[in-house]
Design a protein around this motif. Sequence first.
Motif, mmCIF file in Angstrom:
data_model
loop_
_atom_site.group_PDB
_atom_site.id
_atom_site.type_symbol
_atom_site.label_atom_id
_atom_site.label_comp_id
_atom_site.label_asym_id
_atom_site.label_seq_id
_atom_site.Cartn_x
_atom_site.Cartn_y
_atom_site.Cartn_z
ATOM 1 N N THR A 1 -0.318 -17.552 1.691
ATOM 2 C CA THR A 1 -1.063 -16.363 2.099
ATOM 3 C C THR A 1 -2.404 -16.354 1.364
ATOM 4 O O THR A 1 -2.639 -17.141 0.452
ATOM 5 C CB THR A 1 -0.259 -15.079 1.797
ATOM 6 O OG1 THR A 1 -0.951 -13.962 2.379
ATOM 7 C CG2 THR A 1 -0.069 -14.855 0.309
ATOM 8 N N ARG A 2 -3.252 -15.442 1.746
ATOM 9 C CA ARG A 2 -4.535 -15.297 1.037
ATOM 10 C C ARG A 2 -4.326 -14.577 -0.291
ATOM 11 O O ARG A 2 -3.342 -13.865 -0.467
ATOM 12 C CB ARG A 2 -5.542 -14.562 1.919
ATOM 13 C CG ARG A 2 -5.951 -15.409 3.116
ATOM 14 C CD ARG A 2 -7.044 -14.736 3.921
ATOM 15 N NE ARG A 2 -7.474 -15.608 4.987
ATOM 16 C CZ ARG A 2 -8.504 -16.464 4.897
ATOM 17 N NH1 ARG A 2 -9.191 -16.538 3.781
ATOM 18 N NH2 ARG A 2 -8.835 -17.218 5.915
ATOM 19 N N GLU A 3 -5.259 -14.759 -1.208
ATOM 20 C CA GLU A 3 -5.125 -14.251 -2.580
ATOM 21 C C GLU A 3 -5.338 -12.756 -2.722
ATOM 22 O O GLU A 3 -4.973 -12.175 -3.735
ATOM 23 C CB GLU A 3 -6.121 -14.973 -3.493
ATOM 24 C CG GLU A 3 -5.864 -16.444 -3.644
ATOM 25 C CD GLU A 3 -6.930 -17.138 -4.470
ATOM 26 O OE1 GLU A 3 -8.049 -16.587 -4.624
ATOM 27 O OE2 GLU A 3 -6.638 -18.235 -4.963
ATOM 28 N N GLU A 4 -5.971 -12.127 -1.748
ATOM 29 C CA GLU A 4 -6.318 -10.713 -1.862
ATOM 30 C C GLU A 4 -5.897 -9.947 -0.614
ATOM 31 O O GLU A 4 -5.567 -10.532 0.415
ATOM 32 C CB GLU A 4 -7.826 -10.552 -2.076
ATOM 33 C CG GLU A 4 -8.329 -11.211 -3.332
ATOM 34 C CD GLU A 4 -9.827 -11.091 -3.510
ATOM 35 O OE1 GLU A 4 -10.492 -10.397 -2.714
ATOM 36 O OE2 GLU A 4 -10.350 -11.708 -4.450
ATOM 37 N N ARG A 5 -5.948 -8.632 -0.744
ATOM 38 C CA ARG A 5 -5.728 -7.742 0.385
ATOM 39 C C ARG A 5 -6.943 -6.835 0.516
ATOM 40 O O ARG A 5 -7.398 -6.240 -0.465
ATOM 41 C CB ARG A 5 -4.473 -6.876 0.211
ATOM 42 C CG ARG A 5 -3.180 -7.673 0.224
ATOM 43 C CD ARG A 5 -2.961 -8.384 1.571
ATOM 44 N NE ARG A 5 -1.781 -9.227 1.594
ATOM 45 C CZ ARG A 5 -1.784 -10.535 1.406
ATOM 46 N NH1 ARG A 5 -2.902 -11.181 1.143
ATOM 47 N NH2 ARG A 5 -0.654 -11.222 1.482
ATOM 48 N N LEU A 6 -7.488 -6.766 1.723
ATOM 49 C CA LEU A 6 -8.576 -5.846 2.030
ATOM 50 C C LEU A 6 -7.925 -4.548 2.475
ATOM 51 O O LEU A 6 -7.092 -4.543 3.382
ATOM 52 C CB LEU A 6 -9.463 -6.405 3.140
ATOM 53 C CG LEU A 6 -10.610 -5.494 3.573
ATOM 54 C CD1 LEU A 6 -11.618 -5.342 2.442
ATOM 55 C CD2 LEU A 6 -11.273 -6.040 4.827
ATOM 56 N N ILE A 7 -8.295 -3.458 1.824
ATOM 57 C CA ILE A 7 -7.698 -2.158 2.106
ATOM 58 C C ILE A 7 -8.808 -1.191 2.505
ATOM 59 O O ILE A 7 -9.761 -0.990 1.760
ATOM 60 C CB ILE A 7 -6.942 -1.619 0.873
ATOM 61 C CG1 ILE A 7 -5.921 -2.660 0.393
ATOM 62 C CG2 ILE A 7 -6.251 -0.297 1.200
ATOM 63 C CD1 ILE A 7 -5.315 -2.350 -0.958
ATOM 64 N N VAL A 8 -8.672 -0.605 3.701
ATOM 65 C CA VAL A 8 -9.649 0.347 4.228
ATOM 66 C C VAL A 8 -8.993 1.721 4.236
ATOM 67 O O VAL A 8 -7.879 1.877 4.740
ATOM 68 C CB VAL A 8 -10.090 -0.043 5.654
ATOM 69 C CG1 VAL A 8 -11.013 1.025 6.245
ATOM 70 C CG2 VAL A 8 -10.752 -1.411 5.650
ATOM 71 N N TYR A 9 -9.692 2.719 3.690
ATOM 72 C CA TYR A 9 -9.181 4.075 3.626
ATOM 73 C C TYR A 9 -9.990 4.971 4.559
ATOM 74 O O TYR A 9 -11.223 4.928 4.560
ATOM 75 C CB TYR A 9 -9.306 4.631 2.205
ATOM 76 C CG TYR A 9 -8.580 3.801 1.166
ATOM 77 C CD1 TYR A 9 -7.238 4.041 0.892
ATOM 78 C CD2 TYR A 9 -9.226 2.788 0.469
ATOM 79 C CE1 TYR A 9 -6.560 3.293 -0.063
ATOM 80 C CE2 TYR A 9 -8.545 2.028 -0.485
ATOM 81 C CZ TYR A 9 -7.225 2.283 -0.738
ATOM 82 O OH TYR A 9 -6.556 1.544 -1.675
ATOM 83 N N ALA A 10 -9.292 5.781 5.349
ATOM 84 C CA ALA A 10 -9.969 6.680 6.297
ATOM 85 C C ALA A 10 -9.281 8.046 6.257
ATOM 86 O O ALA A 10 -8.077 8.140 6.041
ATOM 87 C CB ALA A 10 -9.927 6.109 7.697
ATOM 88 N N GLU A 11 -10.078 9.099 6.485
ATOM 89 C CA GLU A 11 -9.546 10.463 6.492
ATOM 90 C C GLU A 11 -9.562 11.014 7.905
ATOM 91 O O GLU A 11 -10.424 10.666 8.714
ATOM 92 C CB GLU A 11 -10.366 11.362 5.559
ATOM 93 C CG GLU A 11 -11.829 11.459 5.952
ATOM 94 C CD GLU A 11 -12.679 12.151 4.908
ATOM 95 O OE1 GLU A 11 -12.124 12.810 4.024
ATOM 96 O OE2 GLU A 11 -13.921 12.029 4.996
ATOM 97 N N LEU A 12 -8.581 11.861 8.203
ATOM 98 C CA LEU A 12 -8.507 12.489 9.506
ATOM 99 C C LEU A 12 -9.627 13.512 9.640
ATOM 100 O O LEU A 12 -9.814 14.369 8.773
ATOM 101 C CB LEU A 12 -7.144 13.198 9.684
ATOM 102 C CG LEU A 12 -6.928 13.887 11.026
ATOM 103 C CD1 LEU A 12 -6.838 12.865 12.148
ATOM 104 C CD2 LEU A 12 -5.650 14.718 10.978
ATOM 105 N N ILE A 13 -10.383 13.409 10.746
ATOM 106 C CA ILE A 13 -11.451 14.382 10.954
ATOM 107 C C ILE A 13 -11.265 15.192 12.224
ATOM 108 O O ILE A 13 -11.896 16.224 12.406
ATOM 109 C CB ILE A 13 -12.854 13.739 10.939
ATOM 110 C CG1 ILE A 13 -12.986 12.667 12.025
ATOM 111 C CG2 ILE A 13 -13.154 13.149 9.575
ATOM 112 C CD1 ILE A 13 -14.414 12.215 12.231
ATOM 113 N N GLU A 14 -10.390 14.721 13.135
ATOM 114 C CA GLU A 14 -10.196 15.457 14.385
ATOM 115 C C GLU A 14 -8.842 15.107 14.999
ATOM 116 O O GLU A 14 -8.467 13.934 15.069
ATOM 117 C CB GLU A 14 -11.304 15.101 15.370
ATOM 118 C CG GLU A 14 -11.306 15.887 16.635
ATOM 119 C CD GLU A 14 -12.492 15.501 17.510
ATOM 120 O OE1 GLU A 14 -12.243 15.154 18.673
ATOM 121 O OE2 GLU A 14 -13.635 15.537 17.028
ATOM 122 N N GLN A 15 -8.129 16.155 15.446
ATOM 123 C CA GLN A 15 -6.840 15.940 16.112
ATOM 124 C C GLN A 15 -6.981 16.213 17.585
ATOM 125 O O GLN A 15 -7.741 17.003 18.009
ATOM 126 C CB GLN A 15 -5.787 16.873 15.528
ATOM 127 C CG GLN A 15 -5.506 16.528 14.098
ATOM 128 C CD GLN A 15 -4.236 17.198 13.603
ATOM 129 O OE1 GLN A 15 -3.163 16.924 14.126
ATOM 130 N NE2 GLN A 15 -4.368 18.064 12.626
#
Length: 164
Positions: free
Chosen positions: A150-164
């Motif tokens: 596997t690759r050595e790292e993990r890319l992690i993207v964080y997002a917040e809910l803005i509309e339902q």
Amino acid sequence: MKSEALAENPINALKSDGIAPLKIIIPSIGVEAEVQHLGITDNGEMAVPSTIDEVSWFEPGYKPGANGRAVIAGHVDGIDSPAVFWDLSKLTAGDEIIVEGEDSQLLFKVYAMESVKLELADVESVFGYRSSPELVLITCSGAYDYGRGTREERLIVYAELIEQ
């Protein structure tokens, strides 16, 4: 990511709101993919899609739209071609992510991104409870480690809910 925390976290008792995701759309990088519902493998790791064009929601975790971090994973590449999350690193703060359910859709906005060494990934932080709905996207990054497969790292993207 591997941890007893994935299996022992009392997530199921807290799930009450949110949607079961069926599709994810990320307009800024041209992603539109159906979402599988996967859990934990026999060796305690988060299950990932079997093909490079699919993404998966960590089903034992929080649903998108519920308080907590809903996690969706996808591959960055395959043996000889880019995968669904190939351009995930091009996201910037403010980019939108749409998660569609059976009868509704949710709009999330990216607020942060980090690439962390695989062994340093904080499982509780990535999969943990938050007092507001968040979405976390995960893919591999960094150099390929042939010893680990596997690759050595993990890319992690964080997002917040803005509309339902």
